[in-house]
Design a protein around this motif. Structure first.
Motif, PDB file in Angstrom:
ATOM      1  N   SER A 101       2.746   3.175   2.661  1.00 42.35           N
ATOM      2  CA  SER A 101       1.811   3.374   3.769  1.00 42.35           C
ATOM      3  C   SER A 101       1.933   2.224   4.769  1.00 42.35           C
ATOM      4  O   SER A 101       2.077   1.061   4.382  1.00 42.35           O
ATOM      5  CB  SER A 101       0.374   3.443   3.239  1.00 42.35           C
ATOM      6  OG  SER A 101      -0.549   3.441   4.318  1.00 42.35           O
ATOM      7  N   TYR A 102       1.850   2.575   6.052  1.00 39.85           N
ATOM      8  CA  TYR A 102       1.886   1.566   7.104  1.00 39.85           C
ATOM      9  C   TYR A 102       0.623   1.624   7.963  1.00 39.85           C
ATOM     10  O   TYR A 102       0.640   1.228   9.131  1.00 39.85           O
ATOM     11  CB  TYR A 102       3.145   1.737   7.961  1.00 39.85           C
ATOM     12  CG  TYR A 102       4.407   1.408   7.195  1.00 39.85           C
ATOM     13  CD1 TYR A 102       4.845   0.100   7.071  1.00 39.85           C
ATOM     14  CD2 TYR A 102       5.135   2.415   6.556  1.00 39.85           C
ATOM     15  CE1 TYR A 102       5.998  -0.204   6.343  1.00 39.85           C
ATOM     16  CE2 TYR A 102       6.279   2.122   5.833  1.00 39.85           C
ATOM     17  CZ  TYR A 102       6.703   0.813   5.725  1.00 39.85           C
ATOM     18  OH  TYR A 102       7.834   0.513   4.995  1.00 39.85           O
ATOM     19  N   GLU A 103      -0.466   2.097   7.365  1.00 42.82           N
ATOM     20  CA  GLU A 103      -1.740   2.124   8.090  1.00 42.82           C
ATOM     21  C   GLU A 103      -2.209   0.705   8.405  1.00 42.82           C
ATOM     22  O   GLU A 103      -2.871   0.474   9.408  1.00 42.82           O
ATOM     23  CB  GLU A 103      -2.799   2.865   7.266  1.00 42.82           C
ATOM     24  CG  GLU A 103      -2.559   4.366   7.170  1.00 42.82           C
ATOM     25  CD  GLU A 103      -3.664   5.079   6.417  1.00 42.82           C
ATOM     26  OE1 GLU A 103      -4.696   4.436   6.122  1.00 42.82           O
ATOM     27  OE2 GLU A 103      -3.505   6.268   6.112  1.00 42.82           O
ATOM     28  N   ARG A 145       5.443   7.368  -1.269  1.00 46.61           N
ATOM     29  CA  ARG A 145       5.721   6.844   0.064  1.00 46.61           C
ATOM     30  C   ARG A 145       4.912   5.586   0.345  1.00 46.61           C
ATOM     31  O   ARG A 145       3.749   5.491  -0.032  1.00 46.61           O
ATOM     32  CB  ARG A 145       5.381   7.890   1.135  1.00 46.61           C
ATOM     33  CG  ARG A 145       6.375   9.040   1.242  1.00 46.61           C
ATOM     34  CD  ARG A 145       5.964   9.961   2.383  1.00 46.61           C
ATOM     35  NE  ARG A 145       7.019  10.904   2.732  1.00 46.61           N
ATOM     36  CZ  ARG A 145       7.183  12.098   2.155  1.00 46.61           C
ATOM     37  NH1 ARG A 145       6.338  12.485   1.200  1.00 46.61           N
ATOM     38  NH2 ARG A 145       8.163  12.891   2.525  1.00 46.61           N
ATOM     39  N   PRO A 204       0.831  -1.212   0.000  1.00 45.44           N
ATOM     40  CA  PRO A 204       0.000   0.000   0.000  1.00 45.44           C
ATOM     41  C   PRO A 204       0.861   1.256   0.000  1.00 45.44           C
ATOM     42  O   PRO A 204       1.942   1.279   0.599  1.00 45.44           O
ATOM     43  CB  PRO A 204      -0.795  -0.118   1.310  1.00 45.44           C
ATOM     44  CG  PRO A 204       0.079  -0.935   2.207  1.00 45.44           C
ATOM     45  CD  PRO A 204       0.837  -1.881   1.311  1.00 45.44           C
ATOM     46  N   VAL A 205       0.404   2.270  -0.698  1.00 43.88           N
ATOM     47  CA  VAL A 205       1.127   3.539  -0.726  1.00 43.88           C
ATOM     48  C   VAL A 205       0.245   4.634  -0.142  1.00 43.88           C
ATOM     49  O   VAL A 205      -0.984   4.511  -0.103  1.00 43.88           O
ATOM     50  CB  VAL A 205       1.578   3.906  -2.150  1.00 43.88           C
ATOM     51  CG1 VAL A 205       2.576   2.868  -2.664  1.00 43.88           C
ATOM     52  CG2 VAL A 205       0.397   4.024  -3.099  1.00 43.88           C
ATOM     53  N   GLN A 206       0.868   5.694   0.310  1.00 40.89           N
ATOM     54  CA  GLN A 206       0.114   6.782   0.915  1.00 40.89           C
ATOM     55  C   GLN A 206      -0.773   7.457  -0.129  1.00 40.89           C
ATOM     56  O   GLN A 206      -0.385   7.612  -1.284  1.00 40.89           O
ATOM     57  CB  GLN A 206       1.069   7.802   1.544  1.00 40.89           C
ATOM     58  CG  GLN A 206       1.783   7.265   2.771  1.00 40.89           C
ATOM     59  CD  GLN A 206       2.583   8.335   3.490  1.00 40.89           C
ATOM     60  OE1 GLN A 206       2.437   9.525   3.225  1.00 40.89           O
ATOM     61  NE2 GLN A 206       3.435   7.914   4.417  1.00 40.89           N
ATOM     62  N   ARG A 207      -1.933   7.857   0.304  1.00 36.64           N
ATOM     63  CA  ARG A 207      -2.888   8.483  -0.596  1.00 36.64           C
ATOM     64  C   ARG A 207      -2.408   9.853  -1.051  1.00 36.64           C
ATOM     65  O   ARG A 207      -1.712  10.549  -0.342  1.00 36.64           O
ATOM     66  CB  ARG A 207      -4.253   8.614   0.088  1.00 36.64           C
ATOM     67  CG  ARG A 207      -4.881   7.275   0.432  1.00 36.64           C
ATOM     68  CD  ARG A 207      -6.170   7.448   1.191  1.00 36.64           C
ATOM     69  NE  ARG A 207      -6.756   6.159   1.560  1.00 36.64           N
ATOM     70  CZ  ARG A 207      -7.845   6.029   2.312  1.00 36.64           C
ATOM     71  NH1 ARG A 207      -8.449   7.104   2.791  1.00 36.64           N
ATOM     72  NH2 ARG A 207      -8.306   4.827   2.591  1.00 36.64           N
ATOM     73  N   GLU A 225      10.655   4.210   3.921  1.00 34.08           N
ATOM     74  CA  GLU A 225       9.738   5.315   3.623  1.00 34.08           C
ATOM     75  C   GLU A 225       9.338   5.357   2.157  1.00 34.08           C
ATOM     76  O   GLU A 225       8.164   5.552   1.832  1.00 34.08           O
ATOM     77  CB  GLU A 225      10.389   6.651   3.998  1.00 34.08           C
ATOM     78  CG  GLU A 225       9.471   7.853   3.755  1.00 34.08           C
ATOM     79  CD  GLU A 225      10.080   9.158   4.215  1.00 34.08           C
ATOM     80  OE1 GLU A 225       9.382  10.191   4.153  1.00 34.08           O
ATOM     81  OE2 GLU A 225      11.253   9.154   4.652  1.00 34.08           O
ATOM     82  N   ARG A 253      11.002  -0.752   8.420  1.00 34.62           N
ATOM     83  CA  ARG A 253      10.171   0.141   7.617  1.00 34.62           C
ATOM     84  C   ARG A 253      11.021   0.961   6.651  1.00 34.62           C
ATOM     85  O   ARG A 253      12.087   1.448   7.021  1.00 34.62           O
ATOM     86  CB  ARG A 253       9.350   1.081   8.512  1.00 34.62           C
ATOM     87  CG  ARG A 253       8.259   0.368   9.286  1.00 34.62           C
ATOM     88  CD  ARG A 253       7.281   1.352   9.886  1.00 34.62           C
ATOM     89  NE  ARG A 253       6.136   0.679  10.483  1.00 34.62           N
ATOM     90  CZ  ARG A 253       5.038   1.299  10.893  1.00 34.62           C
ATOM     91  NH1 ARG A 253       4.948   2.632  10.790  1.00 34.62           N
ATOM     92  NH2 ARG A 253       4.039   0.618  11.413  1.00 34.62           N
TER      93      ARG A 253
END
Length: 203
Positions: A76-78, A74, A59-62, A115, A113
């Motif tokens: 995503s680690y949600e 970036r 997953p990547v940041q929105r 980034e 992790r």
């Protein structure tokens, strides 16, 4: 940038990606200035699970990804995708001949992790080249170009929704082939975990 092999930075790239590298013998340039395209191998790898083909998606940041350069995407680690991916790889390949042999090489990618998606994929590529004993220099593009003639440009060629000649190779042994038959177009780790040091000869 002439006489280079231009490739996207993929997540656990498919076998065909490394077939291109093995056949070409050219130095590699990873495209970092392209606009990030969704639903590609940049964030997706396919493996062979007990239930058949399984897609693992990073997953990547929105954001407005259509205008975001690949180098600026970036991770995503949600969600705890790293644990899920690692468990999926362990479940799919723990009975393969070479998973335990390579396990310690891949584990850090699911424990630490990172980034940036591009950096994450590039580090995996460096590891995979080393494990496959393929010696290539790997660099990054310095700007975006529409074409790289006479260089070999594979930025749009290898795609999960497109047929590519390299995705239809001669079959090799897969752990669950007795259940679902041979599945082409999987991540290079499917070949590596099943065939280990012989993987390069297959390519």
């Amino acid at each position: 940038m002439d006489n280079q092999l231009i490739l996207p930075a993929f997540y656990l790239p498919p076998v065909s990606y490394f077939s291109v590298i093995q056949v070409s013998s050219l130095p590699i340039l990873l495209e970092q200035y392209e606009h990030y395209p969704k639903q590609t191998y940049r964030t997706r790898a396919s493996v062979y699970s007990a239930n058949g083909k399984l897609d693992l998606i990073v997953p990547v940041q929105r954001g407005n990804h259509g205008h975001t350069q690949m180098k600026d995407v970036r991770i995503s680690y949600e969600s705890d995708w790293q644990r899920l991916h690692w468990m999926s790889l362990q479940t799919a390949y723990r009975s393969s001949a070479y998973f335990e042999y390579y396990e310690d090489d891949f584990a850090p990618f699911y424990q630490q992790r990172h980034e940036w998606l591009f950096d994450y994929n590039e580090l995996q590529l460096q590891l995979l080249l080393r494990l496959l004993k393929i010696t290539r220099t790997v660099g990054r593009t310095e700007s975006y170009r529409e074409d790289y003639v006479p260089a070999l440009d594979f930025r749009e060629t290898i795609h999960p929704k497109m047929d590519y000649a390299g995705d239809d190779p001669k079959p090799y042994y897969q752990v669950f082939e007795n259940k679902h038959g041979f599945i082409p177009g999987l991540s290079i780790v499917d070949l590596l975990f099943n065939h280990g040091p012989q993987s390069r000869m297959y390519l």
